[in-house]
Design a protein around this motif. Structure first.
Motif, short mmCIF file in Angstrom:
data_model
loop_
_atom_site.label_atom_id
_atom_site.label_comp_id
_atom_site.label_asym_id
_atom_site.label_seq_id
_atom_site.Cartn_x
_atom_site.Cartn_y
_atom_site.Cartn_z
N LEU A 494 0.71 -1.26 -0.12
CA LEU A 494 0.03 0.00 -0.09
C LEU A 494 0.77 1.30 -0.10
CD1 LEU A 494 -2.64 -1.10 2.82
CD2 LEU A 494 -3.05 -0.87 0.14
N LEU A 495 2.23 0.97 0.24
CA LEU A 495 2.99 2.06 0.31
C LEU A 495 4.43 1.75 -0.42
CD1 LEU A 495 3.28 5.21 1.49
CD2 LEU A 495 4.68 4.06 3.47
N PRO A 496 4.86 2.36 -1.37
CA PRO A 496 5.95 2.02 -2.21
C PRO A 496 7.34 2.09 -1.13
CG PRO A 496 4.70 3.52 -3.60
CD PRO A 496 4.32 3.50 -2.01
N GLU A 497 8.17 1.15 -1.37
CA GLU A 497 9.42 1.08 -0.57
C GLU A 497 9.82 2.47 -0.45
OE1 GLU A 497 11.92 -1.24 1.88
OE2 GLU A 497 10.40 -1.92 0.47
N SER A 498 9.91 3.38 -1.66
CA SER A 498 10.84 4.68 -1.60
C SER A 498 9.88 5.66 -0.77
CB SER A 498 10.60 5.20 -3.03
OG SER A 498 9.48 5.22 -3.56
N LYS A 582 -5.96 3.78 -1.23
CA LYS A 582 -5.87 2.37 -0.84
C LYS A 582 -5.56 2.07 0.50
CE LYS A 582 -3.01 0.86 -3.98
NZ LYS A 582 -1.89 -0.01 -4.79
N ILE A 583 -4.73 3.13 1.01
CA ILE A 583 -4.27 2.93 2.76
C ILE A 583 -5.74 3.25 3.31
CG2 ILE A 583 -3.17 3.77 4.62
CD1 ILE A 583 -0.80 4.50 2.41
N LYS A 588 -10.05 1.71 6.88
CA LYS A 588 -11.55 1.49 7.16
C LYS A 588 -12.02 -0.08 7.21
CE LYS A 588 -15.84 3.70 5.88
NZ LYS A 588 -16.34 4.78 4.94
N SER A 589 -11.67 -0.93 5.86
CA SER A 589 -12.33 -2.29 5.96
C SER A 589 -11.84 -3.18 7.00
CB SER A 589 -11.93 -2.75 4.61
OG SER A 589 -10.73 -2.96 4.52
N GLY A 591 -11.30 -1.84 10.09
CA GLY A 591 -11.78 -1.58 11.38
C GLY A 591 -11.00 -0.31 12.26
N ILE A 592 -10.36 0.02 11.56
CA ILE A 592 -9.22 1.24 12.22
C ILE A 592 -10.14 2.57 11.79
CG2 ILE A 592 -7.32 2.67 11.82
CD1 ILE A 592 -6.43 0.16 13.19
N GLU A 593 -10.27 3.49 12.83
CA GLU A 593 -11.17 4.58 12.88
C GLU A 593 -10.76 5.58 12.36
OE1 GLU A 593 -12.69 4.22 16.64
OE2 GLU A 593 -14.07 2.61 16.59
N HIS A 594 -9.49 5.71 11.83
CA HIS A 594 -8.65 6.97 11.62
C HIS A 594 -7.99 6.75 10.26
CE1 HIS A 594 -9.00 8.52 15.73
NE2 HIS A 594 -9.07 7.14 16.18
N ASP A 595 -7.92 8.01 9.39
CA ASP A 595 -7.26 7.82 8.19
C ASP A 595 -5.78 7.84 8.09
OD1 ASP A 595 -6.55 10.41 8.22
OD2 ASP A 595 -8.26 11.23 7.23
N SER A 596 -5.15 7.58 6.90
CA SER A 596 -3.78 7.61 7.05
C SER A 596 -2.95 8.85 7.42
CB SER A 596 -3.41 7.27 5.42
OG SER A 596 -3.74 8.34 4.54
N SER A 597 -3.90 9.71 7.45
CA SER A 597 -3.02 11.19 7.80
C SER A 597 -2.81 11.10 9.29
CB SER A 597 -3.83 12.25 7.60
OG SER A 597 -5.06 12.52 7.87
N VAL A 598 -3.69 10.56 10.13
CA VAL A 598 -3.63 10.39 11.41
C VAL A 598 -2.44 9.30 11.80
CG1 VAL A 598 -4.84 9.30 13.51
CG2 VAL A 598 -6.08 11.18 12.04
N VAL A 599 -2.55 8.11 11.02
CA VAL A 599 -1.46 7.07 11.22
C VAL A 599 -0.04 7.84 11.11
CG1 VAL A 599 -0.31 5.01 10.64
CG2 VAL A 599 -3.26 5.47 11.01
N PHE A 600 0.26 8.44 9.97
CA PHE A 600 1.65 8.92 9.84
C PHE A 600 1.88 10.16 10.78
CE2 PHE A 600 1.09 7.05 5.58
CZ PHE A 600 2.41 7.08 5.04
N ASP A 601 1.07 11.18 11.19
CA ASP A 601 1.09 12.04 12.08
C ASP A 601 1.45 11.34 13.51
OD1 ASP A 601 1.22 14.92 12.90
OD2 ASP A 601 -0.22 14.20 14.26
N PHE A 602 0.70 10.23 13.79
CA PHE A 602 0.91 9.75 15.16
C PHE A 602 2.44 8.64 15.04
CE2 PHE A 602 0.61 5.08 16.71
CZ PHE A 602 0.83 5.37 17.97
N ALA A 603 2.56 8.04 14.03
CA ALA A 603 4.07 7.42 14.04
C ALA A 603 5.22 8.40 14.01
CB ALA A 603 4.01 6.84 12.77
#
Length: 815
Positions: A494-498, A582-583, A588-589, A591-603
């Motif tokens: 879902l996320l290219p290596e680069s 795609k991420i 969402k499918s 069961g994670i209730e947040h989108d990728s922008s939240v995950v990236f910011d959190f990490a």
């Protein structure tokens, strides 16, 4: 053509053994436990004079269907004190009926005699031998471990490729150590029993000299000997003190291990194992044989209770009163049962947690190379996009579908809860860290007595735990969750290596502040005093009182060191990451209730905050070590002396004393000397990275490792082994692959000299140096393990392909 060898009996003198063939002939005459396959020998003079005649004799000597190997046996190749072992050439696989291939192979072998500064001699010999097939394993036995000065047989072997040359060429190698003097009946594994039996027999032939024996074991359980040579000791730094290990200590270790493996049985899980790199990575942080003060401060600050307090505060199972870190012979280990329990959400029912602990321990036992990846591949500590795939292994292991659903929901709940609250959680922890940073230790007075020294150290460390270690531990757990999510994006394509590499480079940790400080010091933008004020507390080997910190190096050392920094820099610009739809769909499918922008910011925020917290609390640790050093000096004990007392002993012996009596001084001195003596003995005993049962102290296995690769780059570069900061100044590391035993913030200066890449012996998938290398976009292999790392330190050119997870030494020191 010459006869194979004269009929004269073996004479114990150096001159007889001129070549590899001499040794093989003598072994072939005398051994009963192993096999030396049929061979003939001729020298270069004979080949040069009449190659046609020799080819005819080769073909008449071997049956037409025999596969052959053509090997070098140059004069001096295995001569005592002047070994050319591994430097010359061999070729194998041609049929004895294939005259052209045999000729070409012999030419290639004789051409290789002009190598390593020598010229081909007419007396150089060539061995033509039956090629061994159906190989079960192959390797090299060294009958005394000269490299570590251990009284052990050290066997480097390959049981995967079915080839005979992978170990000798440095392409592969697992390692096992077996104590010398062992009775064969004590070896439970039949393969190693047979190999040691053969080694003992060959040793007896050559008056128990220290030997290097190249061998292969075939499927019919025959041990084939390819080469025997005597090793010298004058090129090693330490003389051989003893030929046999201290067996009473090994037996005592077995008793201690039995007790350690049967503790914490109040927790879910039927059994446990001890590991040195899973959860808080003691081998990386403390080393393989740390002194008592190092280990005890690590325990006092982290593994006694702070780590558990931090995890339970964010929803993980409480393992209160269970020690995470244990020691055997001064070597620290992690109790895997305690670790896996503590990495499981508290909402997971006990019966499922019991299953997960048993599953995890069995998995590490079967795949020891994953012990440093426990958060990602063993424990079920959070939800990511790989978890559903990993559940298939749980089902195969017997977990019921209803329990899989309960576990899945628990992981989703804790992950969603953290993603919802992470800003407040990280903000709260950073406020505690800032309180610690603002109240950084400053000495305002001289201590009047011993009690004041101890009181200051205890207050310092306790403040460090409350405001530094506990929040750091929470942030570390959040960072692992962030990395797990990011890795699952990459693994699921879902996320290219680069893009993943770009994300890591976009992280801005304290490392970049340290980098800027180094660069500003080199340019004269900041003074030496300002640099030391900011970074003077850093020291290689963070917990080691004997390791100088930056402030203790003279100013001219820094001037010389920083003068070598190239006046170019890494690109610190944050890339514009493109988040795929795609991420978001996958999140969402699942069961994670947040989108990728939240995950990236959190990490990103979790990783950055973790590194900052580590930098701040290490100031208090560093200052505490300096106060202890000053106290030791006051009462007549050096830094190295103080390193042999535990922090609890220091508190109990000195905590209530205003002045130290001569009786107390003598008591402390005896305790120190006892522990120094223990360390001397323990240093001769090999301890493995994983302990599963008592047999692991007899067959000390290091196994294969799976390094944690950073970036997707491929490089080929000269290699350099860096053990101290001084090595950076005395060697040019720019453009080279730097090898480190272990790494902590004290070695961050390496990045300023623009190495081509980094390789470490110890380190995990989410460890300090993994994050650093990702941040700088530096190709790296973190945590190679002892076997591979030792091969690499003997290499002067290495190929590292991070995308394909490959490291290959292509040229060896001295070759």
């Amino acid at each position: 053509m010459s006869t194979i060898y004269p009929n004269s009996e073996y004479e114990s003198n150096e001159s007889f053994y001129k070549s590899k063939a001499d040794w093989l002939y003598e072994v072939r005459k005398r051994v009963k436990q192993s096999v030396v396959d049929d061979f003939i020998v001729f020298n270069y003079a004979e080949w040069d004079a009449n190659s046609i005649n020799i080819l005819g004799k080769i073909q008449s000597h071997f049956p037409p269907d025999n596969k052959l190997i053509i090997r070098s046996s140059a004069i001096g190749e295995d001569h005592i004190g002047n070994s050319l072992a591994g430097a010359l050439h061999s070729e194998h696989g041609m049929l004895s009926s294939d005259r052209v291939s045999i000729r070409n192979a012999i030419v290639n072998v004789t051409n290789s005699f002009n190598k390593k500064g020598r010229k081909r001699s007419y007396n150089d010999e060539i061995i033509v031998q039956k090629f061994v097939e159906d190989v079960l394993l192959s390797g090299v036995i060294i009958t005394y471990d000269l490299w570590c000065n251990f009284p052990y047989y050290i066997i480097t072997y390959d049981n995967d490729s079915k080839r005979t040359n992978t170990v000798t060429s440095g392409q592969a190698g697992k390692t096992i150590r077996i104590p010398r003097g062992i009775e064969l009946r004590s070896i439970k594994d039949l393969i190693w029993k047979k190999v040691i039996q053969c080694a003992k027999e060959i040793e007896s032939i050559f008056d128990n000299s220290i030997l290097d024996i190249e061998f292969a074991l075939t499927v019919d359980e025959d041990v084939h000997i390819f080469q025997v040579r005597e090793l010298t000791t004058n090129k090693y730094s330490e003389p051989i003190v003893e030929k046999l290990p201290p067996w009473p200590i090994i037996n005592n270790f077995q008793d201690q291990l039995c007790e350690l493996l049967n503790r914490s049985n109040h927790l879910p899980g039927e059994k446990t194992i001890l590991t040195d790199m899973s959860d808080w990575n003691p081998a990386e942080m403390l080393g393989d044989l740390p002194r008592p003060l190092d280990t005890s401060i690590y325990r006092y600050l982290i593994t006694k209770s702070a780590w558990n307090k931090a995890r339970t505060s964010i929803g993980y199972a409480n393992v209160q009163n269970s020690e995470l870190m244990l020691t055997l012979g001064h070597k620290p280990y992690i109790d895997a049962r305690v670790s896996i329990n503590s990495l499981t959400p508290s909402s997971v029912p006990l019966n499922i947690r019991d299953f997960l602990v048993n599953y995890g321990i069995d998995k590490i036992s079967m795949e020891p190379e994953i012990q440093d990846k426990i958060e990602f591949e063993v424990a079920f500590s959070c939800f990511d996009l790989q978890v559903d795939h990993r559940f298939s292994d749980l089902r195969k292991a017997g977990l019921k579908e209803v329990d899989v659903k309960i576990l899945r929901q628990s992981l989703l709940n804790i992950t969603n809860d953290i993603l919802t609250k992470y800003s407040k959680m990280i903000g709260s922890d950073l406020r505690l860290i800032q309180l610690l940073n603002k109240s950084k230790y400053t000495r305002h007075h001289l201590f009047k007595n011993t009690y004041e020294y101890i009181d200051e150290v205890k207050n310092n460390l306790d403040k460090c735990i409350k405001y530094g270690i506990v929040p750091f531990s929470r942030l570390a757990r959040l960072a692992f969750i962030g990395l797990a999510l990011m890795r699952s994006f990459r693994v699921n394509d879902l996320l290219p290596e680069s893009e993943y590499d770009d994300f890591l480079r976009s992280i801005t940790t304290i490392a970049k502040d340290v980098s800027a400080g180094w660069r500003n010091l080199s340019k004269g933008v900041i003074s030496h005093e300002k640099f030391i004020e900011q970074f003077g507390h850093l020291r290689p080997r963070t917990y080691d009182i004997t390791s100088p910190r930056y402030s203790q190096y003279p100013q001219d050392f820094w001037a010389k060191l920083t003068s070598k920094i190239p006046q170019i820099g890494f690109n610190y610009d944050r890339p514009e990451l493109i988040y795929s739809k795609k991420i978001n769909t996958a999140l969402k499918s699942s069961g994670i209730e947040h989108d990728s922008s939240v995950v990236f910011d959190f990490a990103r925020k979790a990783i950055e905050s973790r590194e900052y917290a580590k930098f701040v609390f290490s100031k208090y640790l560093s200052d505490s070590l300096e106060i202890l050093s000053e106290l030791g000096d006051k009462i007549g004990f050096s830094r190295i002396d103080m390193a042999f007392l535990t922090i609890d002993e220091i508190f109990s012996l000195l905590g209530n004393e205003k002045t130290i009596s001569s009786d107390m001084t003598n008591k402390i001195h005896k305790k120190i000397e006892t522990k120094k003596g223990e360390r001397t003995v323990f240093s001769k005993i090999a301890l493995p990275p994983i302990l599963r049962d008592m047999n692991d102290l007899i067959l000390v296995s290091y196994g294969a490792t799976r390094p944690n690769f950073v970036t997707s780059k491929k490089i080929q570069a000269s290699a350099i082994y860096v053990q101290e900061i001084n090595d950076i100044y005395s060697n040019d590391i720019s453009g080279k692959l730097v090898l480190l035993d272990r790494a902590d913030p004290g070695f961050d200066c390496i990045f300023e000299y623009f190495p081509a890449g980094l390789i470490t012996k110890f380190g995990g998938a989410g460890s300090h140096m993994t994050i650093r290398c990702g941040e700088f976009g530096l190709p790296a292999a973190i945590g190679c393990g002892e076997s591979l790392f030792n091969i690499l330190t003997k290499s002067n050119i290495i190929i590292m392909d991070c995308e394909k997870n490959i490291i290959n030494p292509v040229k060896y020191v001295g070759s």
